[in-house]
Design an enzyme around this catalytic site. Structure first.
Site, PDB file in Angstrom:
ATOM      1  N   HIS A  84       0.854  -1.196   0.000  1.00 34.08           N
ATOM      2  CA  HIS A  84       0.000   0.000   0.000  1.00 34.08           C
ATOM      3  C   HIS A  84       0.883   1.236   0.000  1.00 34.08           C
ATOM      4  O   HIS A  84       1.857   1.327   0.747  1.00 34.08           O
ATOM      5  CB  HIS A  84      -0.899   0.042   1.235  1.00 34.08           C
ATOM      6  CG  HIS A  84      -1.730   1.287   1.305  1.00 34.08           C
ATOM      7  ND1 HIS A  84      -2.880   1.448   0.563  1.00 34.08           N
ATOM      8  CD2 HIS A  84      -1.560   2.448   1.995  1.00 34.08           C
ATOM      9  CE1 HIS A  84      -3.391   2.645   0.807  1.00 34.08           C
ATOM     10  NE2 HIS A  84      -2.603   3.275   1.660  1.00 34.08           N
ATOM     11  N   ASP A 163     -15.218   1.879   7.836  1.00 33.03           N
ATOM     12  CA  ASP A 163     -14.215   2.814   7.323  1.00 33.03           C
ATOM     13  C   ASP A 163     -14.784   3.664   6.195  1.00 33.03           C
ATOM     14  O   ASP A 163     -14.530   4.865   6.130  1.00 33.03           O
ATOM     15  CB  ASP A 163     -12.977   2.063   6.835  1.00 33.03           C
ATOM     16  CG  ASP A 163     -11.987   3.011   6.183  1.00 33.03           C
ATOM     17  OD1 ASP A 163     -11.443   3.872   6.891  1.00 33.03           O
ATOM     18  OD2 ASP A 163     -11.789   2.919   4.957  1.00 33.03           O
ATOM     19  N   ARG A 170     -15.033  12.123   7.901  1.00 38.78           N
ATOM     20  CA  ARG A 170     -13.789  12.855   8.195  1.00 38.78           C
ATOM     21  C   ARG A 170     -13.487  13.874   7.107  1.00 38.78           C
ATOM     22  O   ARG A 170     -12.962  14.961   7.377  1.00 38.78           O
ATOM     23  CB  ARG A 170     -12.623  11.866   8.314  1.00 38.78           C
ATOM     24  CG  ARG A 170     -12.644  11.029   9.590  1.00 38.78           C
ATOM     25  CD  ARG A 170     -11.683   9.862   9.495  1.00 38.78           C
ATOM     26  NE  ARG A 170     -10.351  10.320   9.144  1.00 38.78           N
ATOM     27  CZ  ARG A 170      -9.492   9.626   8.378  1.00 38.78           C
ATOM     28  NH1 ARG A 170      -9.860   8.463   7.873  1.00 38.78           N
ATOM     29  NH2 ARG A 170      -8.301  10.107   8.123  1.00 38.78           N
ATOM     30  N   SER A 185      -7.728   3.529   9.046  1.00 41.16           N
ATOM     31  CA  SER A 185      -8.437   3.485   7.764  1.00 41.16           C
ATOM     32  C   SER A 185      -7.688   2.613   6.762  1.00 41.16           C
ATOM     33  O   SER A 185      -8.265   1.727   6.118  1.00 41.16           O
ATOM     34  CB  SER A 185      -8.614   4.904   7.218  1.00 41.16           C
ATOM     35  OG  SER A 185      -9.183   4.885   5.933  1.00 41.16           O
ATOM     36  N   LYS A 189      -8.761  -1.935   5.862  1.00 42.08           N
ATOM     37  CA  LYS A 189      -9.029  -2.505   4.531  1.00 42.08           C
ATOM     38  C   LYS A 189      -7.968  -3.529   4.160  1.00 42.08           C
ATOM     39  O   LYS A 189      -8.278  -4.595   3.604  1.00 42.08           O
ATOM     40  CB  LYS A 189      -9.090  -1.391   3.491  1.00 42.08           C
ATOM     41  CG  LYS A 189     -10.252  -0.417   3.680  1.00 42.08           C
ATOM     42  CD  LYS A 189     -10.394   0.551   2.534  1.00 42.08           C
ATOM     43  CE  LYS A 189      -9.275   1.570   2.472  1.00 42.08           C
ATOM     44  NZ  LYS A 189      -9.357   2.594   3.527  1.00 42.08           N
TER      45      LYS A 189
END
Length: 426
Positions: A84, A163, A170, A185, A189
């Site tokens: 990620h 999320d 947010r 967050s 995932k």
């Protein structure tokens, strides 16, 4: 599950108390079900933003968001490992990285997202390939991992619904820039995907979400700690995002650059980061293969073609071309000492490569091509940037974004490292 008062939970965090595991699990579950009102969760998010959460709270918050939905069960014969990135400009690394790591023997379930603002989205880039589809049923994801070794697709609806709901809140309440909320967050995932290993590319610099190196390092440590607490082997690289990665910033032009890398060429910085992240991923997967050799051989390009075809795309099809190209020229002769990543990202966005709202379309042919990078000698009047768009009226706004983005000096700059630090589990 024991019920609490939402107001009591808000007050506790407002006053600086650490929330109990039971409070956290209840409030996330109740918010997901609609029993905690939007304004109450907004107040709690602001309290977290101002007061923070410790490592235990953050890990529990992440777990509660994972438990709000389903987990993918990906039964494949290969070790699974994912990557990620926290987002940047010209960050097309997923495109060559997933097929490279798959070619080396791991399975890469890369559930990716779309761009918003100045940072590009992997799915937007891949959708510039004719026929390619982002949404896949879980059975197709598992089948492709077995047959090809890599899949890059949209997250399934059932993953971490808490999320998805909290992220939208947010975004409109000024609580995005909270490291515990950012980290939970991301990790909710990624952990729900079910990979055994995860490598994080945490970017810092003008084009990154975390501008300061200290904040980026804190985020990297928080992400690694969450992964470790949830039994996922996790490491992170801290990487520079003060200059765009590679020469291409956009959608189709980034795909074309990724293909160059997979065929054994491409920009040196894209190759360097792809190989560095591949080494981290393969180490977590327990695979002793040199990804640099595999990448240079062009073998990973064959995996790319199979990965694209498996999702309905034609890897041989021509990519979209812009209807209009404008040029930004060097204002003086000397050395290009700075090319600001954020400014280039905003310019690409204004040309149509990105979106201001999640529902906006993107132009697949839009973007910016960097014809020179910091350290290179340039001459006055030499083209530095190409602005690609299908809407010529957007060029003026792109040029405005690039005002002050370039420095040209009489002496060459001292190059800094691309990879700034590495974080692993204690």
């Amino acid at each position: 599950m024991k019920a609490f008062s939402a107001v009591d939970v808000i007050r506790a965090k407002r006053d600086g108390a650490a929330l109990t595991d039971e409070q956290i699990r209840w409030v996330v579950d109740a918010y997901t079900r609609g029993d905690v009102a939007e304004e109450q969760m907004a107040a709690l998010a602001m309290a977290v933003f101002l007061r923070g959460m410790d490592a235990r709270e953050t890990a529990t918050w992440t777990g509660a968001m994972i438990d709000s939905g389903a987990r993918l069960s990906l039964r494949v014969d290969r070790p699974t490992v994912d990557k990620h990135s926290t987002g940047g400009v010209g960050d097309k690394i997923t495109l060559p990285l997933a097929p490279l790591v798959a070619t080396c023997g791991a399975a890469v379930p890369q559930l990716s997202g779309r761009g918003l603002g100045h940072t590009g989205g992997t799915l937007d880039k891949l959708e510039s390939i004719p026929g390619w589809r982002a949404s896949l049923p879980v059975d197709d994801i598992a089948r492709q991992l077995t047959d090809v070794g890599a899949v890059v697709c949209a997250a399934t609806e059932g993953l971490a619904p808490a999320d998805r709901k909290l992220y939208a809140l947010r975004d409109v309440t000024g609580t995005v820039e909270s490291i515990p909320l950012i980290a939970s967050s991301i990790m909710s995932k990624k952990i729900a995907e079910g990979s055994a290993g995860l490598v994080l590319d945490v970017k810092t610099g003008s084009g990154a979400f975390m501008k300061s190196r200290a904040d980026a390092l804190e985020l990297a440590r928080t992400l690694v700690d969450i992964g470790t607490a949830h039994g996922v082997a996790t490491t992170a690289l801290l990487t520079d995002m003060s200059t765009p990665l590679g020469a291409a910033v956009g959608n189709a032009i980034e795909v074309a650059e990724a293909v160059e890398v997979l065929q054994g060429g491409g920009p040196a910085d894209v190759v360097e980061l792809t190989v560095a992240l591949a080494r981290e991923m393969l180490a977590l997967a327990g695979i002793a293969v040199d990804p640099a050799e595999v990448l240079a051989s062009g073998e990973a390009y064959e995996t790319w073609c199979r990965m694209i075809a498996a999702q309905g795309g034609d890897p041989a099809a021509p990519l979209p071309k812009p209807a209009h190209v404008a040029v930004v020229e060097a204002s003086a002769s000397g050395y290009l000492s700075r090319l600001d990543a954020y400014a280039v990202g905003v310019a690409a966005w204004r040309l149509g490569a990105g979106r201001a709202r999640r529902e906006d379309p993107v132009q697949h042919a839009a973007g910016v091509r960097c014809l020179a990078k910091p350290g290179e000698r340039v001459s006055a009047g030499q083209p530095l940037l190409e602005l690609h768009t299908n809407t010529p009226d957007a060029v003026a706004a792109a040029r405005e974004a690039l005002a002050g983005a370039v420095d040209i000096t009489t002496t060459p700059p001292t190059p800094g490292p691309l990879i700034l630090d590495r974080v692993e589990a204690p």
